[in-house]
Design a protein around this motif. Structure first.
Motif, PDB file in Angstrom:
ATOM      1  N   ALA A   1       0.840  -1.212   0.000  1.00  0.00           N
ATOM      2  CA  ALA A   1       0.000   0.000   0.000  1.00  0.00           C
ATOM      3  C   ALA A   1       0.869   1.254   0.000  1.00  0.00           C
ATOM      4  O   ALA A   1       0.602   2.204  -0.750  1.00  0.00           O
TER       5      ALA A   1
ATOM      6  N   ARG B   1       1.129   4.116  -3.056  1.00  0.00           N
ATOM      7  CA  ARG B   1       0.896   5.550  -2.823  1.00  0.00           C
ATOM      8  C   ARG B   1       2.120   6.380  -3.216  1.00  0.00           C
ATOM      9  O   ARG B   1       1.992   7.440  -3.838  1.00  0.00           O
TER      10      ARG B   1
ATOM     11  N   ARG C   1      -9.832   1.158  -0.871  1.00  0.00           N
ATOM     12  CA  ARG C   1     -10.111   1.350   0.551  1.00  0.00           C
ATOM     13  C   ARG C   1     -11.348   0.560   0.990  1.00  0.00           C
ATOM     14  O   ARG C   1     -11.395   0.033   2.106  1.00  0.00           O
TER      15      ARG C   1
ATOM     16  N   ASP D   1     -10.109  -2.959   1.219  1.00  0.00           N
ATOM     17  CA  ASP D   1      -9.278  -3.101   2.425  1.00  0.00           C
ATOM     18  C   ASP D   1     -10.155  -3.217   3.670  1.00  0.00           C
ATOM     19  O   ASP D   1      -9.895  -4.034   4.551  1.00  0.00           O
TER      20      ASP D   1
ATOM     21  N   THR E   1      -4.386   1.710  -2.821  1.00  0.00           N
ATOM     22  CA  THR E   1      -3.556   0.996  -1.862  1.00  0.00           C
ATOM     23  C   THR E   1      -3.135  -0.369  -2.394  1.00  0.00           C
ATOM     24  O   THR E   1      -2.492  -1.129  -1.678  1.00  0.00           O
TER      25      THR E   1
END
Length: 188
Positions: A48, A52, A180, A183, A155
């Motif tokens: 992740a 980013r 997200r 996740d 991510t």
């Protein structure tokens, strides 16, 4: 994981800070003493953070490299090629089980070695050259933008997604939101 840039911090500072955080995560992964669940969690966390970081570089570092440095297009293409290789390895890791797949350690070790080499090349060669030719105010503004995009960046690796900054600017928020959600659903 990164904090917001301090007053006066520039894009190079932000990216080097990311490098140090990722290196700390690599150090936790290296001994192999963590249990399998923890090893998977650490691997997911490093992936992740790498994703980013890559988004920030692709959006803000490489465009300025292309514009400001002699042979900037060639340099940026080399860096983007490194990112594409890493993204393929990260995608492989996502689908490998550290408990049952012997390729997990091989792919993880390869990713760490190649990422470290990429960081070294940037810190020793690219970043000093960039600071020598780009105005400090521009680098500080790019730091601010890089920190903002990392907050909404994906991510997870998306090797099939286009790498061009213009197209990526449209996709990053959508992919980040989807990642997200995934996740959150994956957490115990």
């Amino acid at each position: 994981m990164s904090t917001s840039p301090e007053r006066g911090e520039d894009l190079v500072d932000v990216l080097v800070h990311d490098h140090r955080e990722i290196e700390e995560m690599f150090a936790e992964l290296e001994p192999g003493d963590a249990g399998l669940v923890e090893r998977r969690r650490l691997t997911n966390a490093v992936v992740a953070e790498l994703v980013r970081h890559s988004v920030a570089e692709e959006q803000y570092l490489y465009p300025v490299v292309r514009r400001a440095l002699p042979a900037g297009d060639r340099i940026a293409e080399h860096e983007m090629h490194d990112h594409a290789d890493a993204e393929r390895d990260m995608k492989k890791l996502e689908n490998l089980d550290p408990a049952t797949d012997p390729d997990f350690e091989l792919v993880l070790t390869k990713l760490m070695a190649e990422t470290r080499q990429h960081f070294l090349e940037e810190e020793v060669d690219l970043f000093p050259r960039l600071r020598a030719v780009v105005e400090p105010d521009e680098l500080r503004e790019l730091a601010r933008k890089a920190q903002l995009i990392k907050k909404i960046a994906p991510t997870r690796p998306h090797p099939a997604a286009p790498d061009s900054p213009a197209v990526s600017r449209l996709l990053v928020p959508a992919l980040g939101l989807v990642d997200r959600i995934r996740d959150a659903l994956r957490k115990p």
